[in-house]
Write a protein that holds these residues in place. Structure first.
Motif, PDB file in Angstrom:
ATOM      1  N   GLN A  52       0.909  -1.063  -0.011  1.00 45.29           N
ATOM      2  CA  GLN A  52      -0.013   0.121   0.000  1.00 45.29           C
ATOM      3  C   GLN A  52       0.892   1.031   0.017  1.00 45.29           C
ATOM      4  O   GLN A  52       1.680   1.417   0.893  1.00 45.29           O
ATOM      5  CB  GLN A  52      -0.879  -0.268   1.217  1.00 45.29           C
ATOM      6  N   MET A  53       0.638   2.198  -0.906  1.00 48.00           N
ATOM      7  CA  MET A  53       1.382   3.532  -1.102  1.00 48.00           C
ATOM      8  C   MET A  53       0.441   4.562  -1.132  1.00 48.00           C
ATOM      9  O   MET A  53      -0.464   4.479  -1.488  1.00 48.00           O
ATOM     10  CB  MET A  53       2.079   3.463  -2.422  1.00 48.00           C
ATOM     11  N   ILE A  54       0.728   5.704  -0.112  1.00 43.03           N
ATOM     12  CA  ILE A  54      -0.006   6.729   0.125  1.00 43.03           C
ATOM     13  C   ILE A  54       0.784   7.701  -0.797  1.00 43.03           C
ATOM     14  O   ILE A  54       1.893   8.091  -0.392  1.00 43.03           O
ATOM     15  CB  ILE A  54      -0.314   7.210   1.486  1.00 43.03           C
ATOM     16  N   LEU A  55       0.036   8.452  -1.583  1.00 49.33           N
ATOM     17  CA  LEU A  55       0.685   9.336  -2.623  1.00 49.33           C
ATOM     18  C   LEU A  55       0.113  10.738  -2.258  1.00 49.33           C
ATOM     19  O   LEU A  55      -1.006  11.008  -2.042  1.00 49.33           O
ATOM     20  CB  LEU A  55       0.332   8.920  -3.920  1.00 49.33           C
ATOM     21  N   ALA A  56       0.886  11.569  -2.174  1.00 51.85           N
ATOM     22  CA  ALA A  56       0.656  13.221  -2.049  1.00 51.85           C
ATOM     23  C   ALA A  56       0.877  13.737  -3.307  1.00 51.85           C
ATOM     24  O   ALA A  56       1.834  14.148  -3.768  1.00 51.85           O
ATOM     25  CB  ALA A  56       1.487  13.747  -0.814  1.00 51.85           C
ATOM     26  N   PRO A  57      -0.418  14.376  -3.804  1.00 52.45           N
ATOM     27  CA  PRO A  57      -0.366  15.037  -5.326  1.00 52.45           C
ATOM     28  C   PRO A  57       0.111  16.416  -5.094  1.00 52.45           C
ATOM     29  O   PRO A  57      -0.133  17.045  -3.892  1.00 52.45           O
ATOM     30  CB  PRO A  57      -1.602  14.989  -5.708  1.00 52.45           C
ATOM     31  N   LYS A  58       0.941  16.960  -5.900  1.00 48.26           N
ATOM     32  CA  LYS A  58       1.144  18.551  -5.901  1.00 48.26           C
ATOM     33  C   LYS A  58       1.104  18.996  -7.271  1.00 48.26           C
ATOM     34  O   LYS A  58       1.369  18.423  -8.289  1.00 48.26           O
ATOM     35  CB  LYS A  58       2.649  18.496  -5.316  1.00 48.26           C
ATOM     36  N   VAL A  59       0.816  20.396  -7.329  1.00 46.82           N
ATOM     37  CA  VAL A  59       0.429  21.158  -8.560  1.00 46.82           C
ATOM     38  C   VAL A  59       1.677  21.816  -8.754  1.00 46.82           C
ATOM     39  O   VAL A  59       1.990  22.747  -8.015  1.00 46.82           O
ATOM     40  CB  VAL A  59      -0.752  21.823  -8.551  1.00 46.82           C
ATOM     41  N   THR A  60       2.199  21.799 -10.168  1.00 48.67           N
ATOM     42  CA  THR A  60       3.401  22.775 -10.545  1.00 48.67           C
ATOM     43  C   THR A  60       3.035  24.047 -10.622  1.00 48.67           C
ATOM     44  O   THR A  60       1.899  24.550 -10.676  1.00 48.67           O
ATOM     45  CB  THR A  60       3.960  22.177 -11.873  1.00 48.67           C
ATOM     46  N   GLY A  61       3.896  25.001 -10.435  1.00 50.19           N
ATOM     47  CA  GLY A  61       3.673  26.427 -10.536  1.00 50.19           C
ATOM     48  C   GLY A  61       3.463  26.893  -9.309  1.00 50.19           C
ATOM     49  O   GLY A  61       3.089  28.274  -8.925  1.00 50.19           O
ATOM     50  N   GLY A  62       3.595  26.292  -8.153  1.00 46.27           N
ATOM     51  CA  GLY A  62       3.609  26.816  -6.781  1.00 46.27           C
ATOM     52  C   GLY A  62       2.004  26.767  -6.157  1.00 46.27           C
ATOM     53  O   GLY A  62       2.047  27.230  -4.780  1.00 46.27           O
ATOM     54  N   ASP A  63       1.157  26.267  -6.707  1.00 41.86           N
ATOM     55  CA  ASP A  63      -0.139  26.350  -6.350  1.00 41.86           C
ATOM     56  C   ASP A  63      -0.436  24.861  -5.661  1.00 41.86           C
ATOM     57  O   ASP A  63      -0.161  23.907  -5.891  1.00 41.86           O
ATOM     58  CB  ASP A  63      -1.305  26.149  -7.400  1.00 41.86           C
ATOM     59  N   THR A  64      -0.630  25.192  -4.391  1.00 41.97           N
ATOM     60  CA  THR A  64      -0.904  24.063  -3.320  1.00 41.97           C
ATOM     61  C   THR A  64      -2.219  23.383  -3.201  1.00 41.97           C
ATOM     62  O   THR A  64      -2.660  22.497  -2.545  1.00 41.97           O
ATOM     63  CB  THR A  64      -0.327  24.357  -1.976  1.00 41.97           C
ATOM     64  N   GLN A  65      -3.352  24.167  -3.777  1.00 43.56           N
ATOM     65  CA  GLN A  65      -4.516  23.821  -3.643  1.00 43.56           C
ATOM     66  C   GLN A  65      -4.950  22.709  -4.705  1.00 43.56           C
ATOM     67  O   GLN A  65      -4.519  22.851  -5.862  1.00 43.56           O
ATOM     68  CB  GLN A  65      -5.503  24.754  -3.877  1.00 43.56           C
ATOM     69  N   ILE A  66      -5.539  21.513  -4.166  1.00 47.08           N
ATOM     70  CA  ILE A  66      -5.995  20.570  -5.249  1.00 47.08           C
ATOM     71  C   ILE A  66      -7.275  20.308  -5.068  1.00 47.08           C
ATOM     72  O   ILE A  66      -8.086  20.011  -4.081  1.00 47.08           O
ATOM     73  CB  ILE A  66      -5.308  19.142  -4.670  1.00 47.08           C
ATOM     74  N   SER A  67      -8.038  20.359  -6.208  1.00 46.69           N
ATOM     75  CA  SER A  67      -9.416  20.275  -6.497  1.00 46.69           C
ATOM     76  C   SER A  67      -9.759  18.960  -6.419  1.00 46.69           C
ATOM     77  O   SER A  67      -9.025  17.913  -6.802  1.00 46.69           O
ATOM     78  CB  SER A  67     -10.064  21.022  -7.543  1.00 46.69           C
ATOM     79  N   GLN A  68     -11.131  18.610  -6.023  1.00 49.69           N
ATOM     80  CA  GLN A  68     -11.691  17.221  -6.188  1.00 49.69           C
ATOM     81  C   GLN A  68     -11.512  16.829  -7.613  1.00 49.69           C
ATOM     82  O   GLN A  68     -11.275  15.529  -7.814  1.00 49.69           O
ATOM     83  CB  GLN A  68     -12.976  17.150  -5.684  1.00 49.69           C
ATOM     84  N   GLU A  69     -11.810  17.687  -8.635  1.00 50.61           N
ATOM     85  CA  GLU A  69     -11.886  17.110 -10.036  1.00 50.61           C
ATOM     86  C   GLU A  69     -10.191  16.685 -10.357  1.00 50.61           C
ATOM     87  O   GLU A  69     -10.412  15.533 -11.038  1.00 50.61           O
ATOM     88  CB  GLU A  69     -12.266  18.403 -10.851  1.00 50.61           C
ATOM     89  N   GLN A  70      -9.631  17.496  -9.962  1.00 50.62           N
ATOM     90  CA  GLN A  70      -8.077  17.051 -10.269  1.00 50.62           C
ATOM     91  C   GLN A  70      -7.636  15.692  -9.438  1.00 50.62           C
ATOM     92  O   GLN A  70      -7.004  14.738 -10.020  1.00 50.62           O
ATOM     93  CB  GLN A  70      -7.211  18.120  -9.687  1.00 50.62           C
ATOM     94  N   LEU A  71      -8.122  15.621  -8.302  1.00 51.64           N
ATOM     95  CA  LEU A  71      -7.779  14.426  -7.459  1.00 51.64           C
ATOM     96  C   LEU A  71      -8.703  13.174  -8.202  1.00 51.64           C
ATOM     97  O   LEU A  71      -7.942  11.938  -8.382  1.00 51.64           O
ATOM     98  CB  LEU A  71      -8.496  14.520  -5.968  1.00 51.64           C
ATOM     99  N   ASP A  72     -10.118  13.342  -8.470  1.00 51.47           N
ATOM    100  CA  ASP A  72     -10.409  12.288  -9.145  1.00 51.47           C
ATOM    101  C   ASP A  72      -9.876  11.668 -10.536  1.00 51.47           C
ATOM    102  O   ASP A  72      -9.726  10.606 -11.061  1.00 51.47           O
ATOM    103  CB  ASP A  72     -11.972  12.463  -9.733  1.00 51.47           C
ATOM    104  N   GLN A  73      -9.468  12.774 -11.291  1.00 53.17           N
ATOM    105  CA  GLN A  73      -8.680  12.583 -12.409  1.00 53.17           C
ATOM    106  C   GLN A  73      -7.332  11.780 -12.375  1.00 53.17           C
ATOM    107  O   GLN A  73      -7.023  10.935 -13.091  1.00 53.17           O
ATOM    108  CB  GLN A  73      -8.523  13.783 -13.347  1.00 53.17           C
ATOM    109  N   ALA A  74      -6.793  12.365 -11.316  1.00 48.33           N
ATOM    110  CA  ALA A  74      -5.522  11.561 -10.916  1.00 48.33           C
ATOM    111  C   ALA A  74      -5.542   9.980 -10.828  1.00 48.33           C
ATOM    112  O   ALA A  74      -4.999   9.255 -11.139  1.00 48.33           O
ATOM    113  CB  ALA A  74      -4.931  12.125  -9.645  1.00 48.33           C
ATOM    114  N   VAL A  75      -6.797   9.805  -9.719  1.00 48.74           N
ATOM    115  CA  VAL A  75      -7.143   8.407  -9.519  1.00 48.74           C
ATOM    116  C   VAL A  75      -7.491   7.582 -10.659  1.00 48.74           C
ATOM    117  O   VAL A  75      -6.866   6.383 -11.042  1.00 48.74           O
ATOM    118  CB  VAL A  75      -8.416   8.372  -8.483  1.00 48.74           C
TER     119      VAL A  75
END
Length: 611
Positions: A52-75
């Protein structure tokens, strides 16, 4: 009429089936000796456990806010990557509205970890300076007064005015052979600025212009053998890129500009940058106007496939860090697997008992066919686990259990067709031949429906449900192979034996017990509806059909049970007409007697008058 060569053809089919089993066994045995294949199927996360791996997503460009849409797309992208790499039955979920939890069966390889972490943020940049073999840092840096400096605003992505003194110093000091430098380049430069990038595969180092075609304009990526403009295949692997409408126009302008530079010039190249690293820097050979580009170079089949999958499954500005990694135990484990196997054995026993009760000795053909189908499915699952990393989950085991009944259904359809032919008065050899012609259409239609349902369920479902659909479709294919290459040939051979051919009472093909009446009954008599002997005809004419006696009782009950609605109504109408006719005859007899009495009485009266 049955074909005379049906016996030798049946033997030949059984031989080919044996060759198929031998080939599968040799393939699996060779894989276990010279590769990592095993004779036991690989188990999924719910039965074996894994990582089991827990991944922490990050957005390039310094923006630390992750939207639910981005998270679902990442999954979804991670799921596509994992499935595309051959790892099946993985579980990908979200945690705390920010993290992504990836659970993989077994121990994932380094390639799988890299595939999960990589954001595959692809960019197309023009090469301004550099090339392969320039990875080491310069031993004697260029003096400051000799550093190149821009003289005007850059006009395009290939303009030398993008090179500033600071950028050139970075180019000279960067050592692309140092792993630390490669790790630092994971953070891509701003899209509107030039950058220094390394190409790990060729020890190359480049100064690249700004982004000219972003990866989001890439619609599809695939790999295959390279082809010329005339469609001739070359002996090298290539990655094929398909751009959308906007990407096609941008790439056309880039290719048109790069062609103006001569061959051998670095500015004739464009670099494909993936997560800050140069994956390939091919030269521009032709003008590309249709948005279909082909990348050739030092690709192997594995590297071409890996690159195409990275580009196809994730041109997103999101990358992931592995926050934690740990081994997890099986969520269901050996107890549930054992219970599933016990359920399968119970189902198999019940099907065997029903077959023996309904078809007597013929039921052993059903049992043998189920065993052959089971061995074929087992070998297929073991080979798929070795070649495509397929893993059997509890849902897949459920699909195998359900397939027992679906497989037995094919044999039942075939046997009932044979019995119908026997009831029509055919011999067993002819009944097997004609019954097969009728049954195979039904079997093919049934398995086509099963396969269609399995395919639709596989593509619309996710997770363990796909394992159920896969085993359901696999067993449907195995069922067709067994029915055509084992069950039917065995029936052709058994029809020529004395036990089955003469219709022994325990064979399950006794024509008398099935209610069959032969077409020719001897003494020039042919079969007629409700035919009987002289006593039956005499009784029938009086409106009271004789009851069958002895062993004919069972045949009569079987024939009556299998009558259609129309046949039953016709028989009831005939019986009613017979009863009415008997009553009319009985009523006519007293009238005739009265008429005779009247005539006799008239005669006596006349005699008296004469006297």
């Amino acid at each position: 009429m049955p074909r005379n060569g049906s016996g030798p053809a049946a033997k030949k089919t059984l031989i080919w089936l044996g060759v198929l089993f031998a080939a599968l066994a040799l393939l699996l045995g060779g894989g276990s000796m010279w590769s990592n294949a095993t004779w036991t199927p690989k188990l999924a996360l719910d039965l074996e456990g894994g990582t089991q791996m827990i991944l922490a997503p990050k957005v390039t460009g310094g923006d630390t806010q992750i939207s639910q849409e981005q998270l679902d797309q990442a999954v979804e992208i991670i799921r596509q990557r994992v499935d595309g790499s051959g790892v099946s039955e993985a579980e990908i979920t979200t945690q705390s509205g920010r993290n992504v939890v990836v659970s993989l069966p077994g121990t994932p390889s380094a390639e799988t970890r890299a595939l999960i972490q990589a954001s595959a943020a692809m960019e197309f940049r023009s090469v301004i300076m550099g090339g392969p073999g320039q990875a080491p840092a310069a031993e004697t840096p260029t003096p400051d007064d000799q550093l190149p400096a821009p003289t005007a605003e850059p006009e395009n992505g290939s303009d030398m005015n993008w090179i500033t003194p600071e950028l050139y110093k970075e180019f000279e000091s960067t050592n692309c052979l140092d792993p630390a430098a490669l790790e630092a380049s994971i953070e891509p430069a701003p899209a509107d600025q030039a950058m220094v990038a390394c190409e790990p595969g060729t020890a190359g180092k480049y100064i690249l212009g700004p982004v000219e075609v972003p990866g989001s304009m890439l619609e599809d990526a695939s790999f295959g053998m390279a082809q010329t403009g005339q469609g001739q295949s070359l002996n090298e692997w290539a990655v094929n890129l398909d751009f959308n409408g906007e990407g096609t126009e941008k790439f056309r302008a880039v290719s048109e500009r790069l062609l103006t530079f001569g061959d051998g010039s670095p500015q004739n190249q464009f670099a494909i940058v993936l997560d800050g690293q140069v994956i390939s820097a091919p030269s521009m050979n032709v003008l590309i106007t249709d948005g279909n580009a082909q990348i050739t170079g030092q690709f192997t089949q594995e590297s071409a496939k890996a690159l195409s999958e990275q580009l196809k499954y994730g041109a997103l500005p999101i990358s992931f860090d592995i926050q934690s990694e740990q081994q997890v135990s099986a969520t269901l484990g050996a107890d549930q697997l054992r219970m599933g196997l016990i359920a399968g054995i119970i189902g198999l026993i019940l099907v065997a008992l029903y077959s023996l009760f309904q078809y007597r000795a013929l039921g052993f053909v059903t049992i043998a066919s189920l065993v052959v189908a089971g061995v074929l499915t087992y070998l297929a699952i073991a080979i798929l686990g070795w070649s495509h990393n397929y893993r059997l989950s509890l849902a897949g085991v459920a699909g195998l259990i359900v397939a027992i009944g679906l497989t037995a259904d094919s044999f039942i359809v075939y046997f009932e067709r044979i019995r119908d032919e026997l009831r029509d008065g055919r011999g067993l050899v002819s009944a097997v031949d004609n019954g097969w012609k009728r049954a195979k259409r039904t079997v093919l239609a049934s398995k086509a429906v099963n396969l269609l349902a399995a395919v639709v369920l596989y593509f619309v479902a996710v997770g363990n449900v796909r394992g159920f659909a896969f085993t359901l479709g696999l067993t449907a294919i195995a069922d067709l192979i067994v029915v055509f290459m084992f069950t039917h040939p065995v029936m052709v051979l058994l029809a020529k034996t004395k036990f089955f051919g003469k219709g022994h009472k325990w064979s399950g093909l006794d024509a008398t017990r099935l209610g069959a009446v032969p077409v020719y009954r001897g003494a020039g008599r042919l079969r007629e509806p409700a035919a009987g002997d002289a006593t039956e005809n005499a009784a029938g004419s009086a409106g009271a059909p004789a009851a069958p006696k002895g062993k004919n009782k069972g045949a009569a009950r079987e024939a009556e049970r299998r009558m259609t609605i129309a046949e039953r109504r016709a028989a009831e109408a005939a019986a009613q007409r017979g009863g009415d006719g008997g009553k009319d005859s009985a009523a006519a007899a007293p009238d005739e007697k009265n008429k005779q009495d009247s005539m006799a009485g008239s005669g006596r009266d006349a005699e008296k008058e004469g006297n």
